[in-house]
Enzyme design. Structure first.
Site, PDB file in Angstrom:
ATOM      1  N   TYR A  83      -6.647  -4.641 -15.275  1.00 18.72           N
ATOM      2  CA  TYR A  83      -6.091  -4.980 -13.967  1.00 18.72           C
ATOM      3  C   TYR A  83      -5.632  -6.422 -13.975  1.00 18.72           C
ATOM      4  CZ  TYR A  83      -5.182  -5.437  -9.034  1.00 18.72           C
ATOM      5  OH  TYR A  83      -4.560  -5.670  -7.834  1.00 18.72           O
TER       6      TYR A  83
ATOM      7  N   TYR B 168       2.572   0.759 -10.242  1.00 22.14           N
ATOM      8  CA  TYR B 168       1.371   0.018  -9.841  1.00 22.14           C
ATOM      9  C   TYR B 168       0.309   1.010  -9.362  1.00 22.14           C
ATOM     10  CZ  TYR B 168      -1.584  -3.484  -7.592  1.00 22.14           C
ATOM     11  OH  TYR B 168      -2.636  -4.290  -7.239  1.00 22.14           O
TER      12      TYR B 168
END
Lengths: 141, 379
Positions: free
Chosen positions: B332, B282
């Site tokens: 994203y 991440y």
């Protein structure tokens, strides 16, 4: 202090802190059972779970733990207030609080730097604690 | 839950800066594609595990896609870490016999709708925000920049090392037709990009995207009959820091709970970092790739900055990371797109395929909370 940002909405758990600010006192909860300080304010002690706590005035002494220099306005109210430094200040009482670090150039800030508490007031009379480099004894604060 | 469940379908919409569509429409497309990929009918779906941040709730999605009776509905909190979290929770529900076919999704108009990267428009703030926003801690970069600073203070990690992460992600995205940002960048580009919240520059920050992606999981037994090779969920883990609310009040900013998460994960899987062929990390901000690689045992504490330099995390390197381009350059979708790339890698259908990839780690280190899953291919 920065002005025009969203205001805190006090509740039963946090109202004494904000009332303290209005009186230029930085109040921290100290657990009635184990004595530890906690931050942010809350209804239970993270160390021992006890509910009872007393609000005590912080000494105002602290050191810089971390910081960023915000260069672009990330909120419309900040358009004319960048750059500013927002950091984490470790108070002498052992808790770490978010605050602006003012009164010096961002490049002068370093980890562990000693800072002290000051209160600033905006045009509406809203008051916030900020931190500035520790002044030499007898100096102007 | 070990090996009881598998990912059998993935789907995604176009990733863009302006979808011109509702988040519901994006979610329906991504989930529909994931079900088609799995060759599973919508009415066979009996569970939904979703991000609690998602604006599309499970009943609305189920209504519009014609799901049958949902026997398990749950939500995972905390934004980015929910990507691994929903997969872990879906696998746990299957392992417990409480669900058989689970849909997970993330849909957001992250660029044209509410922009997570920008300050909230609220007039008043409560909870942990009340002790941040009035001092200008108004957006994720102002919080997570504090972690970046501590990495520099404690370990001497440098902005150039953050930049190596950005360059690697962009290099991967350049090969990915689905990626939003495909123009290659150099370390010099990173170093000359605009300072946002010193020490973080523009190219240290993830992009904001409109789009959706989705996964379908089912039992290991049922997974055997699907058209694509199943991707087994070997283990999952979540970890919260002590003092995790508000992110920055925790004891340690450069580490906190990620090492606990890693230890739980590897113990449950009976695997270690040496077994990982490809890592999906991440990457909302570049320093968190460094924190994750240290925490999940690919290098020592404080060594992550040096580890990411020199192409080691690029495709063809020792540990390829985010071969799709990550949050920094592909899209994203708050971490869920990483699970799709892990699945593609373990099926052998990635654009930048890691030769012989068998084990993929997807992890999120200290971004509010930590989470991870270990996935294994059966191709």
């Amino acid at each position: 202090m920065l002005t025009g940002l969203p205001r805190p909405r006090p509740d039963n758990d946090t109202e004494p802190f904000w009332r303290g600010c209005a009186e230029e006192r930085f109040l921290l909860q100290s657990c009635d059972d184990c004595g530890s300080f906690r931050w942010p304010p809350g209804p239970a002690c993270p160390r021992c779970g006890a509910a009872g706590a007393s609000w005590r005035e912080a000494s105002g002494a602290g050191t810089v733990y971390s910081w960023v220099t915000v260069a672009v306005p990330l909120h419309p109210a900040l358009a004319d207030q960048v750059p500013y430094v927002v950091g984490l200040v470790e108070l002498a009482e052992g808790v770490r609080v978010v605050a602006t670090i003012e009164g010096c150039a961002p490049a002068e800030i370093e980890a562990g730097m000693e800072v002290e508490l000051r209160f600033d007031t905006d045009a509406d009379g809203f008051r916030l604690p900020v931190f500035v480099p520790k002044q030499p004894k007898g100096g102007i604060s | 839950m070990s090996a009881a469940a598998a990912i059998v379908g993935i789907g995604q919409t176009e990733y863009s800066k302006d979808s011109g569509r509702t988040e519901l429409a994006l979610a329906c497309e991504a989930v529909g594609k994931a079900l088609a990929d799995a060759a599973i009918d919508a009415e066979e779906v009996d569970a939904v595990v979703r991000y609690d941040w998602d604006n599309v709730d499970e009943l609305t999605l189920a209504t519009h896609l014609g799901f049958g009776n949902l026997r398990w509905m749950s939500q995972v909190g905390d934004g980015g870490p929910a990507g691994n979290g929903v997969v872990m929770h879906a696998a746990a529900a299957i392992a417990a016999g409480l669900a058989e076919t689970v849909v997970c999704y993330r849909a957001l108009n992250g660029r044209t709708g509410a922009r997570i990267g920008h300050g909230s428009g609220a007039e008043a703030v409560a909870g942990a925000e009340a002790f941040q926003v009035p001092w200008g801690m108004v957006a994720p970069v102002t919080q997570f920049g504090q972690f970046a600073r501590r990495l520099m203070v404690e370990h001497g990690t440098t902005s150039e090392q953050f930049g190596a992460v950005a360059v690697a992600m962009r290099r991967h995205a350049a090969a990915n037709p689905a990626a939003v940002m495909r123009e290659p960048i150099t370390l010099e580009d990173h170093q000359s990009s605009r300072m946002i919240a010193d020490p973080l520059r523009l190219l240290d920050c993830c992009i904001e995207t409109d789009g959706a992606c989705a996964l379908v999981l089912t039992s290991a037994e049922r997974a055997k009959d699907r058209p694509k090779p199943p991707v087994t969920v070997r283990a999952g883990a979540q970890a919260s820091a002590r003092g995790g609310a508000g992110e920055v009040f925790r004891d340690q900013l450069d580490r906190s709970e990620a090492e606990v998460c890693a230890a739980d994960l590897y113990r449950r899987a009976g695997l270690g970092p040496g077994d990982v062929d490809v890592a999906l990390v991440y990457d909302h901000f570049t320093p968190f790739v460094i924190i994750a690689l240290e925490s999940f045992g690919f290098c020592g504490r404080g060594e992550g900055g040096a580890f990411v330099a020199g192409g080691r995390i690029e495709h063809g390197g020792e540990l390829p990371v985010n071969t799709h381009g990550g949050n920094l350059s592909e899209a994203y979708l708050q971490g869920l797109s990483h699970l799709l790339e892990a699945t593609r890698q373990l099926r052998g259908e990635a654009v930048l395929q890691v030769e012989g990839a068998r084990v993929a780690l997807s992890c999120t280190a200290s971004a509010g909370t930590s989470s991870a899953v270990l996935l294994e291919g059966n191709g």
